[in-house]
Design a protein around this motif. Sequence first.
Motif, short mmCIF file in Angstrom:
data_model
loop_
_atom_site.label_atom_id
_atom_site.label_comp_id
_atom_site.label_asym_id
_atom_site.label_seq_id
_atom_site.Cartn_x
_atom_site.Cartn_y
_atom_site.Cartn_z
N LEU A 95 56.78 -2.82 -32.77
CA LEU A 95 57.93 -1.98 -32.43
C LEU A 95 58.87 -2.75 -31.54
O LEU A 95 58.47 -3.30 -30.50
N ALA A 96 60.13 -2.81 -31.97
CA ALA A 96 61.18 -3.43 -31.17
C ALA A 96 62.10 -2.33 -30.64
O ALA A 96 62.59 -1.50 -31.41
N LEU A 97 62.30 -2.30 -29.33
CA LEU A 97 63.23 -1.33 -28.75
C LEU A 97 64.62 -1.96 -28.68
O LEU A 97 64.77 -3.15 -28.38
N ILE A 98 65.63 -1.15 -28.96
CA ILE A 98 67.00 -1.63 -28.99
C ILE A 98 67.61 -1.50 -27.60
O ILE A 98 67.55 -0.43 -26.97
N GLU A 99 68.20 -2.57 -27.12
CA GLU A 99 68.73 -2.59 -25.77
C GLU A 99 70.14 -3.18 -25.76
O GLU A 99 70.64 -3.66 -26.77
N ASP A 100 70.76 -3.11 -24.59
CA ASP A 100 72.07 -3.71 -24.37
C ASP A 100 73.10 -3.22 -25.39
O ASP A 100 73.86 -4.00 -25.97
N GLY A 101 73.10 -1.91 -25.62
CA GLY A 101 74.09 -1.33 -26.51
C GLY A 101 73.98 -1.78 -27.96
O GLY A 101 74.98 -1.85 -28.67
N GLY A 102 72.76 -2.07 -28.40
CA GLY A 102 72.55 -2.49 -29.78
C GLY A 102 72.73 -3.97 -30.01
O GLY A 102 72.69 -4.42 -31.16
N ARG A 103 72.89 -4.73 -28.95
CA ARG A 103 73.09 -6.18 -29.11
C ARG A 103 71.80 -6.98 -29.01
O ARG A 103 71.77 -8.16 -29.38
N ARG A 104 70.73 -6.34 -28.53
CA ARG A 104 69.49 -7.07 -28.32
C ARG A 104 68.31 -6.17 -28.65
O ARG A 104 68.37 -4.95 -28.49
N ALA A 105 67.21 -6.78 -29.11
CA ALA A 105 65.98 -6.05 -29.39
C ALA A 105 64.82 -6.75 -28.70
O ALA A 105 64.78 -7.98 -28.65
N GLU A 151 71.53 -13.42 -34.70
CA GLU A 151 70.33 -13.79 -35.42
C GLU A 151 70.13 -12.88 -36.62
O GLU A 151 70.26 -11.65 -36.52
N ALA A 152 69.81 -13.47 -37.77
CA ALA A 152 69.51 -12.67 -38.96
C ALA A 152 68.18 -11.97 -38.76
O ALA A 152 67.19 -12.58 -38.36
N SER A 153 68.16 -10.68 -39.06
CA SER A 153 66.91 -9.92 -38.93
C SER A 153 67.06 -8.56 -39.57
O SER A 153 68.15 -7.96 -39.57
N GLY A 154 65.96 -8.05 -40.12
CA GLY A 154 65.94 -6.70 -40.64
C GLY A 154 66.11 -5.68 -39.53
O GLY A 154 66.62 -4.58 -39.75
N ILE A 155 65.68 -6.04 -38.32
CA ILE A 155 65.84 -5.14 -37.19
C ILE A 155 67.32 -4.89 -36.92
O ILE A 155 67.75 -3.75 -36.69
N GLY A 156 68.12 -5.95 -36.99
CA GLY A 156 69.56 -5.79 -36.80
C GLY A 156 70.19 -4.94 -37.89
O GLY A 156 71.05 -4.10 -37.62
N THR A 157 69.74 -5.13 -39.13
CA THR A 157 70.27 -4.34 -40.25
C THR A 157 69.98 -2.86 -40.07
O THR A 157 70.84 -2.00 -40.26
N VAL A 158 68.73 -2.54 -39.71
CA VAL A 158 68.35 -1.14 -39.52
C VAL A 158 69.10 -0.54 -38.32
O VAL A 158 69.51 0.63 -38.36
N THR A 159 69.28 -1.32 -37.28
CA THR A 159 70.01 -0.82 -36.11
C THR A 159 71.43 -0.43 -36.48
O THR A 159 71.95 0.59 -36.02
N ARG A 160 72.06 -1.23 -37.33
CA ARG A 160 73.44 -0.94 -37.73
C ARG A 160 73.53 0.19 -38.75
O ARG A 160 74.43 1.02 -38.68
#
Length: 271
Positions: free
Chosen positions: A138-148, A173-182
């Motif tokens: 589990l990655a928690l989203i921080e810094d207004g969606g700029r960091r996990a 950074e490319a990541s599925g986490i970033g895609t899901v966050t957006r």
Amino acid sequence: MDAEAQAVLFNAVPLLFVAALYLAVGMARLQTLGRERALGFAAAALAAAIAGVAIVVTREPLAGHAVIALAPILLAGIPAVLAVRSAPTLEPTPRVDWALGEGGPLSQRLLDVDEEEGIAGVLLDELADAFELDLVNLALIEDGGRRARLVAARDGGRDNEQLVGRELDLEHEASGIGTVTREGTAFAVYDAESSPIVNRRLNEIARIKSCAFVPMLADGEVVGVVFAAVRRPRLFGDDELAEMQTLAAGAGLALARTRASAALAEALERE
């Protein structure tokens, strides 16, 4: 109908259709197929298109007989159709409403923890057991969606200390986490090793084959992303993704409750 018309109708048109099918599937399923398989689909599309155009120009049927050649052409399109419709035969997953309902096992365990790491651990253990996962974090989203930040990782029933504490720059950074966050929606990746959306830095540690990225929602906002993975080829079904997201949402509410309590306690201390 003369031989030239048959060549166009029974060979050229089906070949061009197969070419369009492979190209469309390769582009639409790039994330799940992985780069190498998607390129293979593109190559098949190009070959079929060249053959179809050649028949239109020459009006010569394949193998000298348009009708006989039609069957192999249609059979050549089957892999593309299967890539769209395929879904694995899986063991039934537990009922989510039972797990999260009042008095359900997950709800009860979430009530017993009041820290981010504890909530993450309860959720990951439930997911790993219910969906037979080799690795889940589990990655928690921080810094207004700029960091996990990875707060918990279960690998074969044990904590994976190499992954816990790792951070991702979601903007660069490319990541599925970033895609899901957006985007706020879950998706699966069949070939994680070649997929451009799976973070290679983390997968050098995890070494997984197939995975799913699932948002943890609270009040309509993505507050975390679950990474569910196995070390064998597996295509996660839409029903599994939906159940994972529902379970993650239950943990998301617990996380929001914990954060609200902590904020209230901090405010009272300042007074």
